[in-house]
Design a protein around this motif. Structure first.
Motif, PDB file in Angstrom:
ATOM      1  N   GLU A  76       6.604   2.503  21.731  1.00 59.73           N
ATOM      2  CA  GLU A  76       6.027   1.649  20.590  1.00 59.73           C
ATOM      3  C   GLU A  76       6.290   2.343  19.170  1.00 59.73           C
ATOM      4  O   GLU A  76       6.938   1.766  18.235  1.00 59.73           O
ATOM      5  CB  GLU A  76       4.606   1.262  20.915  1.00 59.73           C
ATOM      6  N   ARG A  77       5.551   3.403  19.064  1.00 62.37           N
ATOM      7  CA  ARG A  77       5.645   4.402  17.968  1.00 62.37           C
ATOM      8  C   ARG A  77       6.900   4.487  17.463  1.00 62.37           C
ATOM      9  O   ARG A  77       7.202   4.261  16.171  1.00 62.37           O
ATOM     10  CB  ARG A  77       4.681   5.387  17.945  1.00 62.37           C
TER      11      ARG A  77
ATOM     12  N   THR B 221       8.979   1.543  16.046  1.00 62.42           N
ATOM     13  CA  THR B 221       8.546   0.642  14.850  1.00 62.42           C
ATOM     14  C   THR B 221       9.149   1.637  13.749  1.00 62.42           C
ATOM     15  O   THR B 221       9.337   1.242  12.583  1.00 62.42           O
ATOM     16  CB  THR B 221       7.128   0.872  14.498  1.00 62.42           C
ATOM     17  N   ARG B 222       9.615   2.747  13.867  1.00 59.35           N
ATOM     18  CA  ARG B 222      10.313   3.904  12.783  1.00 59.35           C
ATOM     19  C   ARG B 222      11.877   3.649  12.777  1.00 59.35           C
ATOM     20  O   ARG B 222      12.462   4.251  11.921  1.00 59.35           O
ATOM     21  CB  ARG B 222       9.877   5.199  13.093  1.00 59.35           C
TER      22      ARG B 222
ATOM     23  N   GLU C 147       0.974  -0.002  12.478  1.00 57.69           N
ATOM     24  CA  GLU C 147       1.164   1.591  12.741  1.00 57.69           C
ATOM     25  C   GLU C 147       1.011   1.963  11.298  1.00 57.69           C
ATOM     26  O   GLU C 147       0.473   3.282  11.343  1.00 57.69           O
ATOM     27  CB  GLU C 147       2.718   1.527  13.094  1.00 57.69           C
ATOM     28  N   GLU C 148       1.067   1.472  10.367  1.00 59.84           N
ATOM     29  CA  GLU C 148       0.923   1.954   8.980  1.00 59.84           C
ATOM     30  C   GLU C 148      -0.659   1.832   8.552  1.00 59.84           C
ATOM     31  O   GLU C 148      -1.089   2.915   7.432  1.00 59.84           O
ATOM     32  CB  GLU C 148       1.651   1.158   7.883  1.00 59.84           C
TER      33      GLU C 148
ATOM     34  N   ARG D  57       6.936  -7.578  12.289  1.00 66.20           N
ATOM     35  CA  ARG D  57       6.679  -6.844  10.964  1.00 66.20           C
ATOM     36  C   ARG D  57       5.065  -6.592  11.283  1.00 66.20           C
ATOM     37  O   ARG D  57       4.754  -5.393  10.732  1.00 66.20           O
ATOM     38  CB  ARG D  57       6.862  -7.723   9.897  1.00 66.20           C
TER      39      ARG D  57
ATOM     40  N   THR E 287       1.478  -9.174   6.299  1.00 63.24           N
ATOM     41  CA  THR E 287       2.861  -8.671   6.327  1.00 63.24           C
ATOM     42  C   THR E 287       3.531  -8.634   5.043  1.00 63.24           C
ATOM     43  O   THR E 287       4.540  -7.999   4.963  1.00 63.24           O
ATOM     44  CB  THR E 287       3.648  -9.630   7.133  1.00 63.24           C
TER      45      THR E 287
ATOM     46  N   PHE F 131      15.216  -2.439  14.398  1.00 62.63           N
ATOM     47  CA  PHE F 131      13.739  -3.024  14.731  1.00 62.63           C
ATOM     48  C   PHE F 131      13.635  -4.094  15.348  1.00 62.63           C
ATOM     49  O   PHE F 131      13.278  -5.318  14.811  1.00 62.63           O
ATOM     50  CB  PHE F 131      13.128  -2.642  13.530  1.00 62.63           C
TER      51      PHE F 131
ATOM     52  N   TYR G  94       3.866  -5.046  13.761  1.00 63.85           N
ATOM     53  CA  TYR G  94       3.907  -3.971  14.520  1.00 63.85           C
ATOM     54  C   TYR G  94       3.716  -2.743  13.547  1.00 63.85           C
ATOM     55  O   TYR G  94       2.914  -1.744  13.646  1.00 63.85           O
ATOM     56  CB  TYR G  94       5.188  -3.811  15.393  1.00 63.85           C
ATOM     57  N   ARG G  95       4.592  -3.164  12.366  1.00 60.61           N
ATOM     58  CA  ARG G  95       4.678  -1.900  11.394  1.00 60.61           C
ATOM     59  C   ARG G  95       3.255  -1.749  10.570  1.00 60.61           C
ATOM     60  O   ARG G  95       2.743  -0.778  10.212  1.00 60.61           O
ATOM     61  CB  ARG G  95       5.894  -2.260  10.371  1.00 60.61           C
TER      62      ARG G  95
END
Lengths: 208, 208
Positions: free
Chosen positions: B172-173, B176-177, B119-120, B113, B25, B181, B115-116
């Motif tokens: 979810e997606r 995270t944006r 996703e990234e 964090r 993270t 959050f 999660y992001r």
DNA sequence: AGGCTAATGACAGCCGCTGACAATTGACAA
DNA sequence: TTGTCAATTGTCAGCGGCTGTCATTAGCCT
């Protein structure tokens, strides 16, 4: 495809793809090294990576090809069709023209067998699911534009495509485990599963 | 957790997980090597792989923890609830008890964090999607049993769960944006997206 | 023909991951 | 307490995926 250079590039790419798919479907994905593939085409390993970002990209390349056609098919659907209906017809249409597209590179048989390889290989399945999500994002944009919606404000395009994709994934998965593992069976499964998806959400499952 | 040996094992596992998540993270997933993680806990690289099957498993371990609780929550739902309603209440319930579970290992902040990070990071997202599919298979079995169905003959459990999972993934997606959050926002998004999923499939999107 | 640029090969090196074996450390009974 | 057994760990060697770098080759264009 004009110059000799471009034709040569295309030929090595095709050769790499062909060898990769052949090896994956016979020896298996994990038991095939990139060196094996490169050697089969008599090219250095480094060259392989200049054509494919990774071993997995070579395994999914045929799929991506078909997926692109599917996206175009969605775009080509008449604007009066409801979103889900457009998606339904686009998939079924794609299965019809699939043969021509695939056989320009490899025998259809190999393409079908790659489905099972993907389903059996965790890392490939993972990559495949990620590709599918990207595809869904693209298609959601297509639908949003068709319907004149702003995707950032309205989640419905993404939701609809995600649901559609989910049904297709279940179909795909069950299909690869069947005896009659051919295009016609996939067609039938797709139709019945899409029909049952709606009722499965709302109706009671217990027999009346 | 009886013997000293078991307690020691648990401690090194927790330490590895904590260090991994912290590094992921802050520095990012790709820029963190397994050696970094092992060194932070003062353990050999080999030991790391005795606790986690791969670098990605360490990144998804917290998530798996929460997922297990979710599955239990589904099992615990009263039998009279309709399938989709049971799933809905199970997720929302999970978000409530999430705090306690996660904070036994890492601060909740780190978990969010991650999660992001997932996703990234393409490879992590791919692995995450694959895990999700396995979860869906498990839950489909739970629902099938609840309703007294044979999954091999009836695709409805798998279809329903897949659709539910698809909506959750979109949620979810998007979550995270967002700016806000946090768990409360996730709660709200989940509710509204689940509400809109049905209409998104059947109704026309064009404003009347 | 000769200069330019794109494609390839060769090499070195990082990182994730695994097998094998030796060393260490806790468990448990004599 | 001590000795035996089993579990945990460290070390090392090695494979395979992947990348950067640089020299070499081969098609392109005037």
């Amino acid at each position: 495809m004009e110059t000799l250079r471009e034709r040569k590039k295309q030929r090595t790419r095709d050769a790499l793809l062909r060898s990769a798919v052949e090896l994956f479907t016979t020896r298996g994905y994990e038991r095939t090294t990139v060196d094996d593939i490169a050697a089969a085409v008599d090219v250095s390993q480094r060259t392989f990576f200049r054509y494919f970002a990774g071993k997995d990209e070579a395994a999914l390349a045929l799929h991506d090809l078909v997926t692109e056609r599917f996206i175009e098919a969605v775009r080509a659907r008449p604007a009066h069709e409801a979103p889900m209906e457009a998606l339904r017809r686009a998939v079924l249409g794609s299965w019809d023209t699939l043969n021509e597209i695939v056989e320009e590179v490899v025998p259809l048989e190999w393409f079908l067998r790659m489905y099972r390889v993907i389903e059996e290989t965790p890392v490939l399945l993972a990559a495949h699911l990620r590709h599918s999500e990207e595809t869904e994002e693209t298609i959601a944009r297509v639908l949003a534009e068709r319907e004149g919606l702003d995707m950032d404000a309205d989640p419905r395009p993404r939701l609809a495509v995600a649901v559609f994709g989910a049904v297709m994934r279940v179909t795909e998965r069950q299909w690869t485990r069947r005896e009659d593992f051919d295009l016609e069976a996939m067609r039938e499964l797709t139709i019945t599963y899409l029909e049952q998806a709606g009722p499965a959400l709302t109706d009671s499952w217990r027999t009346h």
